[in-house]
Design a protein around this motif. Structure first.
Motif, PDB file in Angstrom:
ATOM      1  N   THR A 162      46.400  21.083  77.748  1.00 55.42           N
ATOM      2  CA  THR A 162      45.713  20.728  78.987  1.00 55.42           C
ATOM      3  C   THR A 162      44.250  21.143  78.885  1.00 55.42           C
ATOM      4  O   THR A 162      43.938  22.270  78.493  1.00 55.42           O
ATOM      5  CB  THR A 162      46.388  21.415  80.186  1.00 55.42           C
ATOM      6  OG1 THR A 162      47.723  20.916  80.285  1.00 55.42           O
ATOM      7  CG2 THR A 162      45.649  21.142  81.470  1.00 55.42           C
ATOM      8  N   LYS A 163      43.369  20.244  79.267  1.00 57.37           N
ATOM      9  CA  LYS A 163      41.930  20.509  79.211  1.00 57.37           C
ATOM     10  C   LYS A 163      41.519  21.466  80.330  1.00 57.37           C
ATOM     11  O   LYS A 163      42.082  21.442  81.424  1.00 57.37           O
ATOM     12  CB  LYS A 163      41.149  19.199  79.342  1.00 57.37           C
ATOM     13  CG  LYS A 163      41.384  18.253  78.192  1.00 57.37           C
ATOM     14  CD  LYS A 163      40.634  16.969  78.400  1.00 57.37           C
ATOM     15  CE  LYS A 163      40.934  15.997  77.278  1.00 57.37           C
ATOM     16  NZ  LYS A 163      40.300  14.699  77.497  1.00 57.37           N
ATOM     17  N   LYS A 164      40.521  22.288  80.031  1.00 60.89           N
ATOM     18  CA  LYS A 164      40.028  23.259  81.014  1.00 60.89           C
ATOM     19  C   LYS A 164      39.496  22.576  82.273  1.00 60.89           C
ATOM     20  O   LYS A 164      39.684  23.085  83.377  1.00 60.89           O
ATOM     21  CB  LYS A 164      38.934  24.126  80.392  1.00 60.89           C
ATOM     22  CG  LYS A 164      38.337  25.108  81.387  1.00 60.89           C
ATOM     23  CD  LYS A 164      38.170  26.461  80.821  1.00 60.89           C
ATOM     24  CE  LYS A 164      37.463  27.444  81.728  1.00 60.89           C
ATOM     25  NZ  LYS A 164      37.901  27.503  83.096  1.00 60.89           N
ATOM     26  N   ASP A 165      38.889  21.386  82.134  1.00 65.09           N
ATOM     27  CA  ASP A 165      38.364  20.724  83.330  1.00 65.09           C
ATOM     28  C   ASP A 165      39.486  20.270  84.258  1.00 65.09           C
ATOM     29  O   ASP A 165      39.326  20.249  85.479  1.00 65.09           O
ATOM     30  CB  ASP A 165      37.402  19.586  82.981  1.00 65.09           C
ATOM     31  CG  ASP A 165      38.024  18.476  82.165  1.00 65.09           C
ATOM     32  OD1 ASP A 165      39.012  18.732  81.455  1.00 65.09           O
ATOM     33  OD2 ASP A 165      37.517  17.338  82.226  1.00 65.09           O
ATOM     34  N   VAL A 166      40.658  19.921  83.715  1.00 61.43           N
ATOM     35  CA  VAL A 166      41.818  19.572  84.553  1.00 61.43           C
ATOM     36  C   VAL A 166      42.290  20.827  85.284  1.00 61.43           C
ATOM     37  O   VAL A 166      42.600  20.788  86.479  1.00 61.43           O
ATOM     38  CB  VAL A 166      42.947  18.946  83.702  1.00 61.43           C
ATOM     39  CG1 VAL A 166      44.211  18.771  84.520  1.00 61.43           C
ATOM     40  CG2 VAL A 166      42.489  17.625  83.114  1.00 61.43           C
ATOM     41  N   HIS A 167      42.329  21.938  84.575  1.00 57.09           N
ATOM     42  CA  HIS A 167      42.700  23.218  85.173  1.00 57.09           C
ATOM     43  C   HIS A 167      41.753  23.575  86.317  1.00 57.09           C
ATOM     44  O   HIS A 167      42.182  23.937  87.413  1.00 57.09           O
ATOM     45  CB  HIS A 167      42.681  24.299  84.086  1.00 57.09           C
ATOM     46  CG  HIS A 167      42.813  25.684  84.604  1.00 57.09           C
ATOM     47  ND1 HIS A 167      41.730  26.507  84.772  1.00 57.09           N
ATOM     48  CD2 HIS A 167      43.899  26.386  85.011  1.00 57.09           C
ATOM     49  CE1 HIS A 167      42.135  27.660  85.253  1.00 57.09           C
ATOM     50  NE2 HIS A 167      43.454  27.621  85.399  1.00 57.09           N
TER      51      HIS A 167
ATOM     52  N   LYS B 100      47.154  30.948  81.179  1.00 59.19           N
ATOM     53  CA  LYS B 100      47.164  30.064  80.021  1.00 59.19           C
ATOM     54  C   LYS B 100      48.228  30.540  79.045  1.00 59.19           C
ATOM     55  O   LYS B 100      48.325  31.731  78.747  1.00 59.19           O
ATOM     56  CB  LYS B 100      45.800  30.037  79.344  1.00 59.19           C
ATOM     57  CG  LYS B 100      45.675  28.947  78.313  1.00 59.19           C
ATOM     58  CD  LYS B 100      44.254  28.766  77.873  1.00 59.19           C
ATOM     59  CE  LYS B 100      44.193  27.549  76.958  1.00 59.19           C
ATOM     60  NZ  LYS B 100      42.832  27.220  76.587  1.00 59.19           N
TER      61      LYS B 100
ATOM     62  N   GLU C 155      48.738  25.393  77.554  1.00 62.63           N
ATOM     63  CA  GLU C 155      49.061  24.859  78.879  1.00 62.63           C
ATOM     64  C   GLU C 155      48.821  25.961  79.907  1.00 62.63           C
ATOM     65  O   GLU C 155      48.483  27.089  79.557  1.00 62.63           O
ATOM     66  CB  GLU C 155      50.519  24.377  78.930  1.00 62.63           C
ATOM     67  CG  GLU C 155      50.908  23.423  77.816  1.00 62.63           C
ATOM     68  CD  GLU C 155      50.158  22.101  77.794  1.00 62.63           C
ATOM     69  OE1 GLU C 155      49.312  21.837  78.681  1.00 62.63           O
ATOM     70  OE2 GLU C 155      50.396  21.312  76.875  1.00 62.63           O
TER      71      GLU C 155
ATOM     72  N   LEU D 126      50.607  23.134  84.456  1.00 64.37           N
ATOM     73  CA  LEU D 126      49.792  22.016  83.998  1.00 64.37           C
ATOM     74  C   LEU D 126      50.174  21.792  82.542  1.00 64.37           C
ATOM     75  O   LEU D 126      49.955  22.663  81.695  1.00 64.37           O
ATOM     76  CB  LEU D 126      48.305  22.335  84.129  1.00 64.37           C
ATOM     77  CG  LEU D 126      47.797  22.545  85.552  1.00 64.37           C
ATOM     78  CD1 LEU D 126      46.366  23.083  85.531  1.00 64.37           C
ATOM     79  CD2 LEU D 126      47.863  21.249  86.337  1.00 64.37           C
TER      80      LEU D 126
ATOM     81  N   ASP E  78      50.017  18.943  79.396  1.00 63.73           N
ATOM     82  CA  ASP E  78      49.426  17.686  78.905  1.00 63.73           C
ATOM     83  C   ASP E  78      48.582  17.007  79.975  1.00 63.73           C
ATOM     84  O   ASP E  78      48.702  15.801  80.205  1.00 63.73           O
ATOM     85  CB  ASP E  78      50.501  16.733  78.398  1.00 63.73           C
ATOM     86  CG  ASP E  78      51.272  17.293  77.220  1.00 63.73           C
ATOM     87  OD1 ASP E  78      50.675  18.060  76.444  1.00 63.73           O
ATOM     88  OD2 ASP E  78      52.474  16.981  77.085  1.00 63.73           O
ATOM     89  N   ASN E  79      47.779  17.786  80.683  1.00 64.65           N
ATOM     90  CA  ASN E  79      46.891  17.300  81.743  1.00 64.65           C
ATOM     91  C   ASN E  79      47.646  16.715  82.937  1.00 64.65           C
ATOM     92  O   ASN E  79      47.106  15.917  83.690  1.00 64.65           O
ATOM     93  CB  ASN E  79      45.889  16.279  81.192  1.00 64.65           C
ATOM     94  CG  ASN E  79      44.971  16.891  80.170  1.00 64.65           C
ATOM     95  OD1 ASN E  79      44.477  17.995  80.359  1.00 64.65           O
ATOM     96  ND2 ASN E  79      44.744  16.197  79.078  1.00 64.65           N
ATOM     97  N   ARG E  80      48.896  17.127  83.122  1.00 61.09           N
ATOM     98  CA  ARG E  80      49.714  16.662  84.255  1.00 61.09           C
ATOM     99  C   ARG E  80      50.159  17.868  85.075  1.00 61.09           C
ATOM    100  O   ARG E  80      50.500  18.905  84.523  1.00 61.09           O
ATOM    101  CB  ARG E  80      50.972  15.928  83.776  1.00 61.09           C
ATOM    102  CG  ARG E  80      50.734  14.777  82.852  1.00 61.09           C
ATOM    103  CD  ARG E  80      52.036  14.249  82.277  1.00 61.09           C
ATOM    104  NE  ARG E  80      52.694  15.312  81.491  1.00 61.09           N
ATOM    105  CZ  ARG E  80      53.928  15.230  81.014  1.00 61.09           C
ATOM    106  NH1 ARG E  80      54.661  14.157  81.234  1.00 61.09           N
ATOM    107  NH2 ARG E  80      54.446  16.215  80.307  1.00 61.09           N
TER     108      ARG E  80
END
Length: 94
Positions: A3-8, A24, A28, A41, A43-45
């Protein structure tokens, strides 16, 4: 895929609650509500535990596995469109 930090960051900004914390783990983020794991979170979901109350409230949402062999969780399709996440987290915590 991690998961990308910006999604987090988007998730934390959208929830905007001091009761929600993340940790983290292996790329994830595990989501805690009042110190109870309620989802993560992956895979960015945004996936939340498929408790009886959550399944009732989100009966039209898809169940997916965060990784092979894991229990299915409820997919929240769009973090920015989700309303009352804090209320949902409270239901899952019970």
């Amino acid at each position: 895929m991690a998961t990308k930090k910006d999604v987090h960051d988007l998730f934390l900004n959208h929830v905007n609650s001091n009761a929600v914390k993340t940790r983290k783990m292996m790329g994830e983020y595990i989501i805690y509500y009042d110190s109870v794991v309620i989802g993560g979170l992956y895979d960015n979901r945004l996936l939340v535990k498929a408790t009886k109350s959550a399944r009732h409230q989100l009966q039209d949402n898809t169940l997916v596995s965060p990784y092979p062999g894991a229990k299915e969780m409820i997919l929240i399709p769009d973090i920015t469109e989700a309303i009352n996440l804090t209320n949902l987290f409270e239901l899952i915590k019970k």
